[in-house]
Design an enzyme around this catalytic site. Structure first.
Site, PDB file in Angstrom:
ATOM      1  CG  HIS A 267      -2.093   0.869   1.232  1.00 64.32           C
ATOM      2  ND1 HIS A 267      -2.448   1.686   0.200  1.00 64.32           N
ATOM      3  CD2 HIS A 267      -2.995   1.118   2.212  1.00 64.32           C
ATOM      4  CE1 HIS A 267      -3.519   2.395   0.544  1.00 64.32           C
ATOM      5  NE2 HIS A 267      -3.870   2.082   1.767  1.00 64.32           N
ATOM      6  CG  HIS A 306      -4.432   0.402  -8.273  1.00 65.02           C
ATOM      7  ND1 HIS A 306      -5.764   0.329  -7.952  1.00 65.02           N
ATOM      8  CD2 HIS A 306      -3.882   1.329  -7.465  1.00 65.02           C
ATOM      9  CE1 HIS A 306      -6.017   1.211  -6.989  1.00 65.02           C
ATOM     10  NE2 HIS A 306      -4.905   1.822  -6.673  1.00 65.02           N
ATOM     11  CG  ASP A 362       2.622   4.315  -3.951  1.00 66.40           C
ATOM     12  OD1 ASP A 362       1.746   3.465  -3.729  1.00 66.40           O
ATOM     13  OD2 ASP A 362       2.702   5.395  -3.346  1.00 66.40           O
TER      14      ASP A 362
HETATM   15  C1  SDX Z   1      -1.582   2.098  -3.374  1.00 66.67           C
HETATM   16  O1  SDX Z   1      -6.237   0.518  -3.246  1.00 66.67           O
HETATM   17  C2  SDX Z   1      -5.805   1.692  -3.491  1.00 66.67           C
HETATM   18  O2  SDX Z   1      -6.531   2.540  -4.013  1.00 66.67           O
HETATM   19  C3  SDX Z   1      -4.360   1.954  -3.080  1.00 66.67           C
HETATM   20  C4  SDX Z   1      -3.791   3.288  -3.501  1.00 66.67           C
HETATM   21  C5  SDX Z   1      -4.461   4.431  -2.774  1.00 66.67           C
HETATM   22  O3  SDX Z   1      -4.421   5.558  -3.300  1.00 66.67           O
HETATM   23  O4  SDX Z   1      -4.938   4.213  -1.643  1.00 66.67           O
HETATM   24  O5  SDX Z   1      -3.948   3.463  -4.906  1.00 66.67           O
HETATM   25  C6  SDX Z   1      -2.309   3.381  -3.168  1.00 66.67           C
HETATM   26  O6  SDX Z   1      -1.463   1.326  -2.457  1.00 66.67           O
HETATM   27  C7  SDX Z   1      -1.068   1.773  -4.756  1.00 66.67           C
HETATM   28  C8  SDX Z   1      -0.454   0.330  -4.851  1.00 66.67           C
HETATM   29  C9  SDX Z   1       0.971   0.391  -4.335  1.00 66.67           C
HETATM   30  N1  SDX Z   1       1.519  -0.959  -4.234  1.00 66.67           N
HETATM   31  C10 SDX Z   1       2.492  -1.395  -5.068  1.00 66.67           C
HETATM   32  O7  SDX Z   1       2.943  -0.756  -6.014  1.00 66.67           O
HETATM   33  C11 SDX Z   1       3.045  -2.767  -4.718  1.00 66.67           C
HETATM   34  C12 SDX Z   1       3.215  -3.596  -6.000  1.00 66.67           C
HETATM   35  N2  SDX Z   1       1.885  -3.906  -6.468  1.00 66.67           N
HETATM   36  C13 SDX Z   1       1.294  -5.126  -6.057  1.00 66.67           C
HETATM   37  O8  SDX Z   1       1.722  -5.761  -4.923  1.00 66.67           O
HETATM   38  C14 SDX Z   1      -0.157  -5.296  -6.470  1.00 66.67           C
HETATM   39  O9  SDX Z   1      -0.261  -4.889  -7.769  1.00 66.67           O
HETATM   40  C15 SDX Z   1      -1.215  -4.607  -5.619  1.00 66.67           C
HETATM   41  C16 SDX Z   1      -1.070  -4.943  -4.170  1.00 66.67           C
HETATM   42  C17 SDX Z   1      -1.140  -3.132  -5.785  1.00 66.67           C
HETATM   43  C18 SDX Z   1      -2.570  -5.100  -6.122  1.00 66.67           C
HETATM   44  O10 SDX Z   1      -2.595  -6.461  -5.901  1.00 66.67           O
HETATM   45  P1  SDX Z   1      -3.857  -7.383  -6.287  1.00 66.67           P
HETATM   46  O11 SDX Z   1      -4.953  -6.585  -6.870  1.00 66.67           O
HETATM   47  O12 SDX Z   1      -4.164  -8.220  -5.095  1.00 66.67           O
HETATM   48  O13 SDX Z   1      -3.275  -8.239  -7.462  1.00 66.67           O
HETATM   49  P2  SDX Z   1      -2.469  -9.579  -7.263  1.00 66.67           P
HETATM   50  O14 SDX Z   1      -1.414  -9.405  -6.219  1.00 66.67           O
HETATM   51  O15 SDX Z   1      -3.447 -10.681  -7.113  1.00 66.67           O
HETATM   52  O16 SDX Z   1      -1.711  -9.714  -8.671  1.00 66.67           O
HETATM   53  C19 SDX Z   1      -2.414 -10.159  -9.834  1.00 66.67           C
HETATM   54  C20 SDX Z   1      -1.335 -10.752 -10.700  1.00 66.67           C
HETATM   55  C21 SDX Z   1      -0.463 -11.779  -9.981  1.00 66.67           C
HETATM   56  O17 SDX Z   1       0.066 -12.643 -10.993  1.00 66.67           O
HETATM   57  P3  SDX Z   1      -0.588 -14.137 -11.134  1.00 66.67           P
HETATM   58  O18 SDX Z   1      -0.662 -14.718  -9.745  1.00 66.67           O
HETATM   59  O19 SDX Z   1      -1.922 -13.897 -11.757  1.00 66.67           O
HETATM   60  O20 SDX Z   1       0.364 -14.876 -12.032  1.00 66.67           O
HETATM   61  O21 SDX Z   1      -0.422  -9.729 -11.108  1.00 66.67           O
HETATM   62  C22 SDX Z   1       0.876  -9.988 -10.575  1.00 66.67           C
HETATM   63  C23 SDX Z   1       0.706 -10.996  -9.429  1.00 66.67           C
HETATM   64  O22 SDX Z   1       1.883 -11.769  -9.306  1.00 66.67           O
HETATM   65  N3  SDX Z   1       1.359  -8.717 -10.040  1.00 66.67           N
HETATM   66  C24 SDX Z   1       2.594  -8.260 -10.193  1.00 66.67           C
HETATM   67  C25 SDX Z   1       2.585  -6.995  -9.597  1.00 66.67           C
HETATM   68  N4  SDX Z   1       1.373  -6.720  -9.112  1.00 66.67           N
HETATM   69  C26 SDX Z   1       0.608  -7.789  -9.383  1.00 66.67           C
HETATM   70  N5  SDX Z   1       3.706  -8.813 -10.761  1.00 66.67           N
HETATM   71  C27 SDX Z   1       4.828  -8.060 -10.733  1.00 66.67           C
HETATM   72  N6  SDX Z   1       4.895  -6.827 -10.181  1.00 66.67           N
HETATM   73  C28 SDX Z   1       3.798  -6.265  -9.616  1.00 66.67           C
HETATM   74  N7  SDX Z   1       3.865  -5.053  -9.094  1.00 66.67           N
END
Ligand code: SDX
Length: 441
Positions: A267, A306, A362
């Site tokens: 997050h 996201h 971010d």
């Molecule tokens: C914020 O919710 C909000 O609105 C948050 C926010 C706000 O203003 O409040 O927008 C602020 O928190 C932005 C997000 C910041 N976080 C990151 O940048 C961390 C990296 N991102 C991830 O960990 C992830 O994308 C999330 C946590 C942001 C979202 O995760 P989800 O929706 O639970 O998606 P997921 O983890 O289930 O991923 C789906 C797929 C997976 O692959 P498969 O299992 O299908 O093979 O996408 C892949 C994940 O492995 N994946 C990524 C990835 N994010 C998802 N692979 C590589 N790098 C990434 N960043």
């Protein structure tokens, strides 16, 4: 005229049920009607991490993840970033309308009159270790503020909610700046109320022995960044504030829970993780190797992906442009070249494209914060300050919502069936017991 309902047949009993559809949703509680027998509890909806569950009705923020649209109370984030300032946007988010001149002046005055903190808070903060993470300091100090304002417990009183809202929006920058000064071993700088909200924050952070005048371009850039972070519907930290606040605890305790949730690298902690990731990659030449690690699942491309945006985060576009305005003053942060190369390659690579992974809010913020002079650990604090307005708007909406009760989800029990207590001397050490205990740790 098509009926706004679902007709479902329970194939276990052949029975048919009508589930009303309202505002594009069914009430999960209506699933309880679907039973195997009269004494059956009825069906539950199972939705780990609430991927497809609306927890509330809200009027604050609207996001269209496919189209990359973000509206605060109906206004485009692009318009607000271009034309508004943080305090005006905070008023909009909290009150629901853009203020007229008189109301904006009153709101600004009321927030400014709450920038000071009780001297005991300063003493409290000096107790943190010299190398404490500022998000931990912020979380602990905001929770402690609940002991300074016992009147805040009256959450159902409108005037009390308004007073705590002014106090928290006013004091967050002061506490954040005190945390930064603590890390640097510098004397705390008191608010200067003749400065703007972000100008005063910069002064409390960076003022040394002489007079401090914030650079207008940096002051404005930080104000725009605060606008972009002010709210984002039911994100993890807002959900935490609503859930904790639903017990009718005071708003300081609820906001401290929001800070705790925001602290995590999935997050708000992601902006810190992005810069650490870019520093680890080290050069543009190393990007292809890094991309391989992200695609293998060994590591995450922090700042990408996201839960809602399945296209470019509209905030990310604005921040990317803002970076160059800051660099005109601070000089270019070389990490941006690595970030741009990561984005260029990722947006062409099927692993990211197929999963609709784009830069989020971010991805570029940390590069800007570092250029301004913030240490990496302060980055999530810069997210928490502006998000306080959104947390409080959502908290107040929850308190006022007649449909809301204490948040208490159900579960699917997968544990042991009922069993008798076994006295110590009779407990054999079955082979699988260790596995079970290890699994439970
Ligand atoms: C914020 O919710 C909000 O609105 C948050 C926010 C706000 O203003 O409040 O927008 C602020 O928190 C932005 C997000 C910041 N976080 C990151 O940048 C961390 C990296 N991102 C991830 O960990 C992830 O994308 C999330 C946590 C942001 C979202 O995760 P989800 O929706 O639970 O998606 P997921 O983890 O289930 O991923 C789906 C797929 C997976 O692959 P498969 O299992 O299908 O093979 O996408 C892949 C994940 O492995 N994946 C990524 C990835 N994010 C998802 N692979 C590589 N790098 C990434 N960043």
């Amino acid at each position: 005229m098509a009926k706004e309902s679902l007709t479902v047949i329970d194939n276990r009993t052949g029975k048919q049920y009508e589930l009303p559809i309202e505002d594009g949703a069914i009430r999960t509680a209506d699933l309880r009607k679907i039973k195997l027998s009269d004494d059956d509890f009825g069906l539950l909806g199972y939705d780990p991490a609430l991927l497809n569950t609306a927890s509330c009705r809200s009027k604050v923020t609207y996001i269209d993840g496919e189209k990359g649209i973000l509206l605060y109370r109906g206004y485009d984030i692009e318009d607000l970033a271009e034309n508004s300032n943080y305090l005006e946007t905070a008023y909009l988010i909290v009150k629901g309308e853009l203020p007229d001149e008189e109301r904006l002046a009153a709101w600004t005055h009321n927030i400014t009159m709450h920038t000071m903190v009780h001297e005991n808070i300063k003493k409290f903060m000096t107790g943190f270790r010299y190398d404490s993470h500022p998000m931990g300091m912020l979380m602990g100090t905001i929770a402690a503020m609940s002991t300074f304002y016992p009147d805040a417990k009256d959450v159902e009183d409108l005037q009390s909610r308004r007073l705590q809202t002014r106090r928290l929006i006013g004091k967050l920058p002061t506490i954040a700046a005190f945390a930064y000064r603590h890390l640097r071993g510098l004397p705390y700088v008191y608010p200067q109320n003749e400065l703007s909200y972000t100008g005063n924050f910069l002064s409390m952070l960076f003022k040394m022995a002489g007079k401090y005048t914030p650079h207008p371009a940096i002051e404005r850039a930080l104000d725009v960044l605060f606008i972009l972070h002010a709210d984002h519907e039911q994100n993890c930290s807002t959900n935490a504030v609503r859930a904790v606040g639903s017990s009718l605890v005071d708003p300081y305790s609820a906001v401290a829970a929001g800070v705790a949730a925001l602290y995590g690298p999935r997050h708000g902690g992601a902006n810190e993780a992005v810069v650490r990731m870019l520093q680890k990659i080290g050069s543009v030449e190393n990007v292809p190797e890094a991309i391989k690690a992200f695609k293998s699942g060994e590591e995450r491309l922090m700042g990408f992906g996201h839960r809602i945006y399945k296209s470019y985060d509209p905030r990310g576009k604005i921040i990317k442009k803002l970076a160059y305005e800051v660099f005109d003053v601070t000089g270019k942060n070389p990490l941006i070249d690595i970030a741009l190369e990561l984005e260029r390659i990722a947006l062409q690579d099927d692993y990211f494209v197929s999963r609709k992974l784009y830069p989020n809010v971010d991805f570029y913020t940390g590069i800007i914060y570092q250029a301004i002079g913030f240490p990496v650990t302060m980055f999530p604090v810069l997210f928490a300050i502006p998000r306080t307005a959104g947390w409080l708007a959502q908290w107040a909406e929850m308190v006022r919502d007649p449909e809301q009760k204490i948040t208490r989800p159900r579960q699917l029990y997968m544990g042991e069936a009922r069993r008798q207590y076994v006295p110590l001397i009779e407990r054999p050490e079955p082979a699988d017991r260790e596995d079970k205990v290890a699994e439970a740790i």
